[in-house]
Design an enzyme around this catalytic site. Structure first.
Site, PDB file in Angstrom:
ATOM      1  N   ALA A  56      -2.604  -3.931  30.440  1.00 12.14           N
ATOM      2  CA  ALA A  56      -2.546  -2.436  30.387  1.00 12.14           C
ATOM      3  C   ALA A  56      -2.340  -1.727  31.503  1.00 12.14           C
ATOM      4  O   ALA A  56      -1.282  -0.715  31.821  1.00 12.14           O
ATOM      5  CB  ALA A  56      -4.024  -2.045  29.883  1.00 12.14           C
ATOM      6  N   GLU A  57      -2.758  -2.444  32.730  1.00 14.40           N
ATOM      7  CA  GLU A  57      -2.505  -1.507  34.129  1.00 14.40           C
ATOM      8  C   GLU A  57      -1.300  -1.800  34.579  1.00 14.40           C
ATOM      9  O   GLU A  57      -0.511  -0.711  35.140  1.00 14.40           O
ATOM     10  CB  GLU A  57      -3.149  -1.868  35.176  1.00 14.40           C
ATOM     11  CG  GLU A  57      -3.305  -1.206  36.292  1.00 14.40           C
ATOM     12  CD  GLU A  57      -4.359  -1.076  37.209  1.00 14.40           C
ATOM     13  OE1 GLU A  57      -4.326  -0.464  38.324  1.00 14.40           O
ATOM     14  OE2 GLU A  57      -5.758  -1.531  36.946  1.00 14.40           O
ATOM     15  N   SER A  58      -0.483  -2.799  34.297  1.00 15.27           N
ATOM     16  CA  SER A  58       0.895  -3.090  34.492  1.00 15.27           C
ATOM     17  C   SER A  58       1.971  -2.242  33.834  1.00 15.27           C
ATOM     18  O   SER A  58       2.802  -1.759  34.523  1.00 15.27           O
ATOM     19  CB  SER A  58       1.453  -4.689  34.405  1.00 15.27           C
ATOM     20  OG  SER A  58       0.565  -5.431  35.099  1.00 15.27           O
ATOM     21  N   SER A  61       1.331   1.082  34.654  1.00 13.59           N
ATOM     22  CA  SER A  61       2.004   1.562  36.309  1.00 13.59           C
ATOM     23  C   SER A  61       3.440   1.670  35.988  1.00 13.59           C
ATOM     24  O   SER A  61       4.185   2.489  36.992  1.00 13.59           O
ATOM     25  CB  SER A  61       1.511   0.424  37.236  1.00 13.59           C
ATOM     26  OG  SER A  61       0.165   0.625  37.300  1.00 13.59           O
TER      27      SER A  61
END
EC number: 3.1.2.-
Length: 156
Positions: A56-58, A61
């Site tokens: 999710a964060e990758s 981002s």
């Protein structure tokens, strides 16, 4: 090594180590897939929740980085709901889309679905995330070329 795998290795080594491969890279949509293997499972042979959070964060981002004109971004908040498990051998699909792309703050939604190798048409939502990112940070001198590989792979 196929092209999708080598692209993942070039732009996100941690996801590559888990077996993740990108399908689509644009400022409005990032997609990819992960075969659930022993390296990304918890002891109960299901996808580790931390792997879902990493995806999710990758993806958020990467999307925010492109949507901001390749400015430096940093996640400042991640909220993830784990709705179902994905078993060892399942295939997980991920999609990140922007909710808001302001000049300073962006919010992205990331969803993960599972399928089985035998029935890829039957997708079941396993997690839903919101990622908030600050997107106007200065790029340090040692990272001035950080966006070059992403621009090349995304064909931007």
């Amino acid at each position: 090594m196929d092209s999708a795998s080598s692209n993942t290795k070039a732009i996100d080594p941690p996801l590559h180590m888990l077996g993740f491969e990108f399908d689509e890279l644009s400022p409005t949509r990032i997609t990819g897939r992960l075969p659930v293997s022993p390296v990304c499972c918890q002891p109960f042979k299901v996808l580790h929740g931390g792997v879902s959070a990493l995806i999710a964060e990758s993806l958020a981002s990467m999307g925010a980085h492109m949507a901001s004109g390749f400015k430096r971004v940093a996640g400042i908040q991640l909220s993830i709901n784990h709705l179902k498990s994905a078993d060892l051998g399942d295939l997980v699909f991920a999609e990140a889309t922007p909710v808001s792309t302001g000049k300073t703050i962006q919010v992205w939604e990331v969803k993960l679905w599972k399928t089985t190798q035998k029935d890829k048409a039957n997708k079941i939502l396993i997690s839903s995330s919101r990622v908030t990112l600050i997107c106007n940070l200065p790029i340090p001198d040692n990272a001035k070329d950080a966006a070059n590989m992403l621009k090349m792979v995304a064909k931007l």
